[in-house]
Design a protein around this motif. Structure first.
Motif, PDB file in Angstrom:
ATOM      1  N   HIS A   1      -6.935   4.436 -10.221  1.00  0.00           N
ATOM      2  CA  HIS A   1      -6.283   3.384  -9.435  1.00  0.00           C
ATOM      3  C   HIS A   1      -4.916   3.828  -8.945  1.00  0.00           C
ATOM      4  O   HIS A   1      -4.499   3.474  -7.836  1.00  0.00           O
ATOM      5  CB  HIS A   1      -6.186   2.094 -10.246  1.00  0.00           C
ATOM      6  N   MET A   2      -4.203   4.605  -9.748  1.00  0.00           N
ATOM      7  CA  MET A   2      -2.898   5.101  -9.331  1.00  0.00           C
ATOM      8  C   MET A   2      -3.048   5.993  -8.089  1.00  0.00           C
ATOM      9  O   MET A   2      -2.301   5.851  -7.121  1.00  0.00           O
ATOM     10  CB  MET A   2      -2.250   5.884 -10.469  1.00  0.00           C
ATOM     11  N   LEU A   3      -4.033   6.889  -8.103  1.00  0.00           N
ATOM     12  CA  LEU A   3      -4.231   7.761  -6.944  1.00  0.00           C
ATOM     13  C   LEU A   3      -4.766   6.993  -5.733  1.00  0.00           C
ATOM     14  O   LEU A   3      -4.392   7.291  -4.598  1.00  0.00           O
ATOM     15  CB  LEU A   3      -5.163   8.911  -7.313  1.00  0.00           C
ATOM     16  N   ALA A   4      -5.606   6.012  -5.973  1.00  0.00           N
ATOM     17  CA  ALA A   4      -6.095   5.191  -4.859  1.00  0.00           C
ATOM     18  C   ALA A   4      -4.930   4.448  -4.205  1.00  0.00           C
ATOM     19  O   ALA A   4      -4.853   4.358  -2.972  1.00  0.00           O
ATOM     20  CB  ALA A   4      -7.154   4.212  -5.351  1.00  0.00           C
ATOM     21  N   ASP A   5      -4.008   3.940  -5.013  1.00  0.00           N
ATOM     22  CA  ASP A   5      -2.829   3.255  -4.470  1.00  0.00           C
ATOM     23  C   ASP A   5      -1.937   4.231  -3.707  1.00  0.00           C
ATOM     24  O   ASP A   5      -1.374   3.885  -2.670  1.00  0.00           O
ATOM     25  CB  ASP A   5      -2.040   2.569  -5.581  1.00  0.00           C
ATOM     26  N   LEU A   6      -1.803   5.454  -4.217  1.00  0.00           N
ATOM     27  CA  LEU A   6      -1.019   6.475  -3.521  1.00  0.00           C
ATOM     28  C   LEU A   6      -1.625   6.766  -2.146  1.00  0.00           C
ATOM     29  O   LEU A   6      -0.913   6.849  -1.149  1.00  0.00           O
ATOM     30  CB  LEU A   6      -0.957   7.758  -4.355  1.00  0.00           C
ATOM     31  N   LEU A   7      -2.943   6.892  -2.101  1.00  0.00           N
ATOM     32  CA  LEU A   7      -3.614   7.125  -0.820  1.00  0.00           C
ATOM     33  C   LEU A   7      -3.440   5.938   0.117  1.00  0.00           C
ATOM     34  O   LEU A   7      -3.223   6.121   1.326  1.00  0.00           O
ATOM     35  CB  LEU A   7      -5.100   7.419  -1.049  1.00  0.00           C
ATOM     36  N   ASP A   8      -3.516   4.728  -0.418  1.00  0.00           N
ATOM     37  CA  ASP A   8      -3.286   3.529   0.408  1.00  0.00           C
ATOM     38  C   ASP A   8      -1.880   3.533   1.007  1.00  0.00           C
ATOM     39  O   ASP A   8      -1.681   3.106   2.145  1.00  0.00           O
ATOM     40  CB  ASP A   8      -3.499   2.256  -0.411  1.00  0.00           C
TER      41      ASP A   8
END
Length: 106
Positions: free
Chosen positions: A14-21
């Motif tokens: 989720h942390m990386l998904a948020d970074l990509l967002d």
């Protein structure tokens, strides 16, 4: 959709998904809820981050930049012999604990 990252756990995914967002790449986490099916045992590698095929190369670049900015794993910075020393201390503690329990139960 393309998988661009296999995470150790749901939090990392989720942390990386948020970074990509944050950089404008819509990302989706899959498999993070599977960890609950395993129970109390730690399950690793079930969560992954997915993006659209058109965003795959940019997402991999962002993830590579993020990973390069992270400090080395703690396991790599442990001094040589520390694991052996810990194991000896653990075994000694178990032996002492067993002796104390035997004395108390008599």
């Amino acid at each position: 959709m393309k998988c661009v990252f296999h995470a150790r756990d749901g939090i990392e995914a989720h942390m990386l998904a948020d970074l990509l967002d944050q950089v404008g790449i819509m990302a989706q986490v899959q498999g993070d809820m599977l960890q609950g099916a395993v129970g109390e045992l730690p399950a690793a590698g079930l969560a992954s981050v997915w993006v659209a095929e058109s965003d795959e190369s940019r997402a991999r670049e962002v993830i590579a930049e993020f990973e390069a900015s992270q400090p080395a794993d703690i396991g790599q910075s442990v001094r040589p012999g520390a694991q052996r020393s810990f194991t000896r201390g653990l075994l000694l503690g178990m032996v002492i604990g067993a002796v104390v329990m035997l004395v108390l139960l008599r």
